[in-house]
Design an enzyme around this catalytic site. Sequence first.
Site, PDB file in Angstrom:
ATOM      1  N   GLY A 110       0.833  -1.204   0.000  1.00  0.00           N
ATOM      2  CA  GLY A 110       0.000   0.000   0.000  1.00  0.00           C
ATOM      3  C   GLY A 110       0.856   1.238   0.000  1.00  0.00           C
ATOM      4  N   ASN A 111       0.239   2.378   0.185  1.00  0.00           N
ATOM      5  CA  ASN A 111       1.004   3.621   0.254  1.00  0.00           C
ATOM      6  C   ASN A 111       0.398   4.537   1.308  1.00  0.00           C
ATOM      7  OD1 ASN A 111      -1.023   5.425  -1.108  1.00  0.00           O
ATOM      8  ND2 ASN A 111      -0.699   3.923  -2.717  1.00  0.00           N
ATOM      9  N   ARG A 112       1.137   5.571   1.659  1.00  0.00           N
ATOM     10  CA  ARG A 112       0.748   6.420   2.785  1.00  0.00           C
ATOM     11  C   ARG A 112      -0.188   7.533   2.341  1.00  0.00           C
ATOM     12  NH1 ARG A 112       6.144   8.120   5.810  1.00  0.00           N
ATOM     13  NH2 ARG A 112       4.647   9.524   6.780  1.00  0.00           N
ATOM     14  N   SER A 113      -1.413   7.194   2.026  1.00  0.00           N
ATOM     15  CA  SER A 113      -2.409   8.221   1.717  1.00  0.00           C
ATOM     16  C   SER A 113      -3.573   8.025   2.671  1.00  0.00           C
ATOM     17  CB  SER A 113      -2.878   8.067   0.269  1.00  0.00           C
ATOM     18  OG  SER A 113      -4.038   8.845   0.053  1.00  0.00           O
ATOM     19  N   ALA A 142      -3.816   8.084  -4.557  1.00  0.00           N
ATOM     20  CA  ALA A 142      -2.431   7.632  -4.678  1.00  0.00           C
ATOM     21  C   ALA A 142      -2.494   6.195  -5.190  1.00  0.00           C
ATOM     22  CB  ALA A 142      -1.730   7.717  -3.330  1.00  0.00           C
TER      23      ALA A 142
END
Length: 226
Positions: free
Chosen positions: A33-36, A101
């Site tokens: 995942g990503n940091r959004s 994102a």
Amino acid sequence: MVASFGDPVLRGKNIVVSAGPTYEDIDPVRFIGNRSSGRMGFAVAEAAAQAGAHVTLVAGPVSLPTPAGIVRRIDVRSAAQMHAAVTEAAGGADIYIGSAAVGDYRPNSVAAHKLKKHDGADLTLQLAENPDILASLSAQKAHPFLVGFAAETQNVEIYARDKLQRKGLDMIAANQVGEGLGFETADNAITLYWADGSLALPRTDKAALARQLIECIASRYKAVRG
Ligand code: CTP
Ligand code: CA
């Protein structure tokens, strides 16, 4: 009743907003995942509704309530699901704002069972590139007015203008991230770029910033599509 503001050009327009991260599953218990947090995208969706637009919000995995005035919310998990939902929702829409994102890569295959660790051995994941949602919309003959986001850790204007051009966008909202900026914060600062102009929106809370972004989209939309 939702308070209204701003340019009447957005009243009754169909606007699709994507928000949040995407998660690419590795196995039943793990993902990339990503940091959004999705907060900026949700604020943008709310501001678009306040400007009188019919807003469809395509949300990745976030824990946020649906803002007031949103006509339709579609929850997705992966980039492929977001691509399908946005493509469907953006058909016939006037404006697409891609604040999600989107994960750039996904595992080539998703393991049916939890991967077990083998002591001492490295694990290599094979990743495949995900399709670019904005670029695929802009390749369509009749497409909505397209707004992208670019979160960069360096060379913000150069990278943002490159994405504006490469993806065939009408506008891009760029910000510097990292070292306490951008992610998981209440405040944000962005600079908007379009082919022959730019506008810096100084640091403020995401709701106020989203309203200023929507104001600028309204005026650019009027200039090129009005
Ligand atoms: N985007 C998209 N589909 C993707 C990846 C990104 O629509 N598969 C959109 C994002 O929603 C954002 C814009 O493209 O509006 C820019 O995203 P960004 O990650 O900054 O651009 P990339 O082209 O993926 O470049 P990189 O991650 O290498 O900086
Ligand atoms: Ca990316």
